[in-house]
Motif scaffolding. Sequence first.
Motif, PDB file in Angstrom:
ATOM      1  N   GLN A 104       3.406  10.610  -6.463  1.00  0.00           N
ATOM      2  CA  GLN A 104       4.520  11.275  -7.141  1.00  0.00           C
ATOM      3  C   GLN A 104       4.466  11.148  -8.655  1.00  0.00           C
ATOM      4  N   VAL A 105       4.269   9.949  -9.157  1.00  0.00           N
ATOM      5  CA  VAL A 105       4.347   9.731 -10.606  1.00  0.00           C
ATOM      6  C   VAL A 105       3.056  10.164 -11.307  1.00  0.00           C
ATOM      7  N   VAL A 106       1.915   9.805 -10.755  1.00  0.00           N
ATOM      8  CA  VAL A 106       0.641  10.118 -11.409  1.00  0.00           C
ATOM      9  C   VAL A 106       0.205  11.555 -11.140  1.00  0.00           C
ATOM     10  N   LEU A 107       0.193  11.957  -9.849  1.00  0.00           N
ATOM     11  CA  LEU A 107      -0.308  13.287  -9.489  1.00  0.00           C
ATOM     12  C   LEU A 107       0.757  14.384  -9.536  1.00  0.00           C
ATOM     13  N   ASN A 161      13.217  14.609   0.460  1.00  0.00           N
ATOM     14  CA  ASN A 161      14.258  14.310  -0.512  1.00  0.00           C
ATOM     15  C   ASN A 161      13.756  13.150  -1.381  1.00  0.00           C
ATOM     16  N   PRO A 162      12.806  13.410  -2.289  1.00  0.00           N
ATOM     17  CA  PRO A 162      12.150  12.322  -3.023  1.00  0.00           C
ATOM     18  C   PRO A 162      13.086  11.605  -3.987  1.00  0.00           C
ATOM     19  N   ALA A 163      12.815  10.319  -4.142  1.00  0.00           N
ATOM     20  CA  ALA A 163      13.541   9.518  -5.127  1.00  0.00           C
ATOM     21  C   ALA A 163      13.048   9.905  -6.514  1.00  0.00           C
ATOM     22  N   SER A 164      13.838   9.562  -7.505  1.00  0.00           N
ATOM     23  CA  SER A 164      13.409   9.845  -8.875  1.00  0.00           C
ATOM     24  C   SER A 164      12.212   8.961  -9.221  1.00  0.00           C
ATOM     25  N   ALA A 174       0.835  -1.213   0.000  1.00  0.00           N
ATOM     26  CA  ALA A 174       0.000   0.000   0.000  1.00  0.00           C
ATOM     27  C   ALA A 174       0.863   1.253   0.000  1.00  0.00           C
ATOM     28  N   LEU A 175       1.947   1.237   0.750  1.00  0.00           N
ATOM     29  CA  LEU A 175       2.867   2.374   0.789  1.00  0.00           C
ATOM     30  C   LEU A 175       3.491   2.624  -0.587  1.00  0.00           C
ATOM     31  N   MET A 176       3.855   1.562  -1.267  1.00  0.00           N
ATOM     32  CA  MET A 176       4.428   1.697  -2.602  1.00  0.00           C
ATOM     33  C   MET A 176       3.395   2.235  -3.596  1.00  0.00           C
ATOM     34  N   LEU A 199      11.307   5.093  -7.958  1.00  0.00           N
ATOM     35  CA  LEU A 199      10.011   4.837  -7.335  1.00  0.00           C
ATOM     36  C   LEU A 199       9.232   3.768  -8.102  1.00  0.00           C
ATOM     37  N   ILE A 200       9.266   3.824  -9.426  1.00  0.00           N
ATOM     38  CA  ILE A 200       8.595   2.807 -10.246  1.00  0.00           C
ATOM     39  C   ILE A 200       9.230   1.441 -10.035  1.00  0.00           C
TER      40      ILE A 200
END
Length: 151
Positions: A17-20, A27-30, A8-10, A34-35
């Motif tokens: 991050q990717v969709v919205l 310090n977000p990952a690329s 669920a966290l993933m 993330l994918i």
Amino acid sequence: VIVLSVAALMWYGLIRQVVLGFPVGNNPASDAVLILFWIIFGIAFPLIMLKWTKLIVEVREDGLYIRFTPFHLHYKKFLYKDIKHYKTINYSPLKRFGGWGFRVNFKGETGYIMSGKQGIELTLKYETVVISTIKPEKFIKGMDAFQNDDL
């Protein structure tokens, strides 16, 4: 619960991050990282855990042995000398234990439940244990055979 929580966290991170387009954390990952993590821990890990999770129940000379893989590294044993009574039962895992897996309900009963509505109920000195099985009569016959050998 742990597997579903990680998945669920993933999924949350991917959607946020990717969709919205809102970064996750300070310090977000690329998006590519993330994918990758989403594929591993959001899809593959839960599917693998579902495939590898199994309940092994063995009737042995001295008692009943159970192992809920991959969570139990060793068998948990219920020796005949500690079992006061055992019987086959029909029950609802959802009503009695709130679901499937390794469970403890509000009455203090322990359940090792994979699927179905049949099982065996062991009454021990201080607790009741329910073990799901699709052929409870076979386990009872095996336990009876070893109990009668001791007489």
